[in-house]
Design a protein around this motif. Structure first.
Motif, PDB file in Angstrom:
ATOM      1  N   UNK A   1       0.856  -1.186   0.000  1.00 29.81           N
ATOM      2  CA  UNK A   1       0.000   0.000   0.000  1.00 29.81           C
ATOM      3  C   UNK A   1       0.894   1.238   0.000  1.00 29.81           C
ATOM      4  N   UNK A   2       0.575   2.175  -0.869  1.00 27.82           N
ATOM      5  CA  UNK A   2       1.420   3.355  -1.078  1.00 27.82           C
ATOM      6  C   UNK A   2       0.660   4.619  -0.707  1.00 27.82           C
ATOM      7  N   UNK A   3       1.306   5.472   0.074  1.00 24.45           N
ATOM      8  CA  UNK A   3       0.741   6.766   0.411  1.00 24.45           C
ATOM      9  C   UNK A   3       1.238   7.832  -0.546  1.00 24.45           C
ATOM     10  N   UNK A   4       0.366   8.796  -0.852  1.00 29.55           N
ATOM     11  CA  UNK A   4       0.685   9.910  -1.745  1.00 29.55           C
ATOM     12  C   UNK A   4       0.454  11.198  -0.976  1.00 29.55           C
ATOM     13  N   UNK A   5       1.499  12.001  -0.818  1.00 28.56           N
ATOM     14  CA  UNK A   5       1.411  13.252  -0.065  1.00 28.56           C
ATOM     15  C   UNK A   5       1.881  14.381  -0.961  1.00 28.56           C
ATOM     16  N   UNK A   6       0.946  15.165  -1.467  1.00 30.87           N
ATOM     17  CA  UNK A   6       1.279  16.259  -2.361  1.00 30.87           C
ATOM     18  C   UNK A   6       1.221  17.607  -1.658  1.00 30.87           C
ATOM     19  N   UNK A   7       1.881  18.593  -2.239  1.00 30.32           N
ATOM     20  CA  UNK A   7       1.853  19.941  -1.681  1.00 30.32           C
ATOM     21  C   UNK A   7       2.920  20.809  -2.308  1.00 30.32           C
ATOM     22  N   UNK A   8       2.882  22.097  -1.976  1.00 28.94           N
ATOM     23  CA  UNK A   8       3.918  22.992  -2.494  1.00 28.94           C
ATOM     24  C   UNK A   8       5.252  22.718  -1.796  1.00 28.94           C
ATOM     25  N   UNK A   9       5.191  22.374  -0.491  1.00 29.86           N
ATOM     26  CA  UNK A   9       6.407  22.153   0.312  1.00 29.86           C
ATOM     27  C   UNK A   9       7.369  23.332   0.128  1.00 29.86           C
ATOM     28  N   UNK A  10       6.843  24.517   0.449  1.00 34.27           N
ATOM     29  CA  UNK A  10       7.583  25.762   0.198  1.00 34.27           C
ATOM     30  C   UNK A  10       7.763  26.567   1.492  1.00 34.27           C
ATOM     31  N   UNK A  11       8.561  26.067   2.463  1.00 32.61           N
ATOM     32  CA  UNK A  11       9.367  24.839   2.394  1.00 32.61           C
ATOM     33  C   UNK A  11       8.696  23.668   3.117  1.00 32.61           C
ATOM     34  N   UNK A  12       9.247  22.478   2.937  1.00 31.53           N
ATOM     35  CA  UNK A  12       8.896  21.329   3.755  1.00 31.53           C
ATOM     36  C   UNK A  12       9.274  21.658   5.202  1.00 31.53           C
ATOM     37  N   UNK A  13       8.419  21.287   6.163  1.00 29.80           N
ATOM     38  CA  UNK A  13       8.735  21.585   7.567  1.00 29.80           C
ATOM     39  C   UNK A  13       8.364  20.411   8.465  1.00 29.80           C
ATOM     40  N   UNK A  28       0.815   1.290   8.272  1.00 25.63           N
ATOM     41  CA  UNK A  28       1.846   0.329   7.873  1.00 25.63           C
ATOM     42  C   UNK A  28       2.054   0.368   6.356  1.00 25.63           C
ATOM     43  N   UNK A  29       2.269   1.578   5.850  1.00 26.42           N
ATOM     44  CA  UNK A  29       2.465   1.758   4.411  1.00 26.42           C
ATOM     45  C   UNK A  29       3.773   1.110   3.960  1.00 26.42           C
ATOM     46  N   UNK A  30       3.778   0.631   2.739  1.00 29.56           N
ATOM     47  CA  UNK A  30       5.012   0.114   2.153  1.00 29.56           C
ATOM     48  C   UNK A  30       5.907   1.255   1.692  1.00 29.56           C
ATOM     49  N   UNK A  31       5.262   2.361   1.309  1.00 26.83           N
ATOM     50  CA  UNK A  31       5.996   3.516   0.785  1.00 26.83           C
ATOM     51  C   UNK A  31       5.126   4.750   0.946  1.00 26.83           C
ATOM     52  N   UNK A  32       5.760   5.881   1.209  1.00 30.97           N
ATOM     53  CA  UNK A  32       5.049   7.152   1.223  1.00 30.97           C
ATOM     54  C   UNK A  32       5.777   8.090   0.266  1.00 30.97           C
ATOM     55  N   UNK A  33       5.089   8.485  -0.797  1.00 31.00           N
ATOM     56  CA  UNK A  33       5.680   9.347  -1.816  1.00 31.00           C
ATOM     57  C   UNK A  33       5.279  10.806  -1.599  1.00 31.00           C
ATOM     58  N   UNK A  34       6.266  11.664  -1.446  1.00 35.84           N
ATOM     59  CA  UNK A  34       6.027  13.100  -1.410  1.00 35.84           C
ATOM     60  C   UNK A  34       6.064  13.605  -2.857  1.00 35.84           C
ATOM     61  N   UNK A  66      11.234   4.169   3.709  1.00 38.76           N
ATOM     62  CA  UNK A  66       9.890   4.211   3.155  1.00 38.76           C
ATOM     63  C   UNK A  66       9.470   5.537   2.581  1.00 38.76           C
ATOM     64  N   UNK A  67      10.188   6.622   2.887  1.00 42.39           N
ATOM     65  CA  UNK A  67       9.869   7.941   2.348  1.00 42.39           C
ATOM     66  C   UNK A  67      10.621   8.149   1.040  1.00 42.39           C
ATOM     67  N   UNK A  68       9.909   8.560   0.003  1.00 38.57           N
ATOM     68  CA  UNK A  68      10.523   8.841  -1.294  1.00 38.57           C
ATOM     69  C   UNK A  68       9.961  10.136  -1.869  1.00 38.57           C
ATOM     70  N   UNK A  69      10.665  10.675  -2.855  1.00 40.97           N
ATOM     71  CA  UNK A  69      10.208  11.873  -3.562  1.00 40.97           C
ATOM     72  C   UNK A  69       9.869  11.494  -4.993  1.00 40.97           C
ATOM     73  N   UNK A  70       8.727  11.950  -5.458  1.00 39.74           N
ATOM     74  CA  UNK A  70       8.264  11.717  -6.821  1.00 39.74           C
ATOM     75  C   UNK A  70       8.204  13.071  -7.524  1.00 39.74           C
ATOM     76  N   UNK A  71       8.954  13.233  -8.608  1.00 39.80           N
ATOM     77  CA  UNK A  71       9.115  14.542  -9.254  1.00 39.80           C
ATOM     78  C   UNK A  71       8.132  14.794 -10.391  1.00 39.80           C
ATOM     79  N   UNK A  72       7.177  13.902 -10.611  1.00 37.01           N
ATOM     80  CA  UNK A  72       6.386  13.974 -11.855  1.00 37.01           C
ATOM     81  C   UNK A  72       5.644  15.295 -12.048  1.00 37.01           C
TER      82      UNK A  72
END
Length: 209
Positions: A1-13, A28-34, A66-72
């Motif tokens: 199971x994958x989490x998706x966390x979107x935002x401006x992150x201007x800045x990440x805090x 218990x996510x397998x991955x959380x993509x920012x 488990x935390x990753x960044x997705x640049x798409x």
């Protein structure tokens, strides 16, 4: 199971990071993509260049399993819509893996006005980072979208690719990106509001300006 966390992150805090970790552990996510957005739709455009926001995000989550960044979304020439991002993810991941779109309470209260909210719920679950039942509508479009979809069971999310809405309590830290930017503009410290790796980038940028 994958989490998706979107935002401006201007800045990440630290507020972003603590709530993300709460959800990651509770579900218990397998991955959380920012996924940092490129061009905003429902908010002001990011003030910080995409490359800098990306560098801060990568620095912030470095070392957290488990935390990753997705640049798409950063590579898009058009505004970022969640439904398009989820469709892109589905094209890569297939139609079976459960996807969980994380959002705060304020975002959820406006969810019915998002582009194709019904389609979003076909593509993913919604994980609302808030107390269950807190200040929810009793009528209207969002109320209608919630019918038959709200669950308290993480197993429901694991058993379907999308379609459920789960309210997940998280640690609340009263930190905002706009306040951090204001502090920097005033020459004040942002230590302990952001990870130290992010503070170094921010302070360097502030000094250069």
């Amino acid at each position: 199971m994958i989490g998706i966390f979107g935002g401006t992150f201007d800045p990440i805090h630290n507020g972003h990071l603590r709530t993300a970790l709460d959800v990651y552990e509770a579900l218990a996510l397998d991955e959380l993509r920012f996924i940092p957005l490129g061009r905003a739709v429902h908010r002001d455009q990011p003030q910080t260049p995409a490359a800098t926001r990306l560098a801060m995000l990568q620095a912030a989550i470095g070392g957290q399993a488990g935390f990753t960044v997705d640049e798409r979304e950063l590579n898009l020439s058009r505004p970022s819509y969640s439904v398009h991002t989820l469709q892109s993810l589905r094209a890569e991941l297939g139609n079976e893996v459960p996807l969980c779109l994380l959002m705060g309470r304020d975002a959820f209260l406006g969810f019915a006005d998002w582009r194709q909210p019904e389609k979003i719920l076909q593509l993913a679950h919604l994980v609302v980072m808030d107390r269950p039942g807190h200040g929810l509508p009793v009528a209207g479009a969002l109320h209608d979208l919630m019918q038959g979809r709200v669950t308290r069971e993480v197993s429901d999310l694991r058993g379907a690719p999308g379609g459920y809405i789960l309210f997940q309590p998280v640690t609340r830290l009263d930190i905002s990106s706009s306040d951090i930017r204001a502090r920097l503009a005033q020459g004040r410290s942002v230590r302990w509001l952001v990870p130290e790796t992010v503070r170094v980038i921010l302070q360097a940028g502030s000094a250069a300006a």
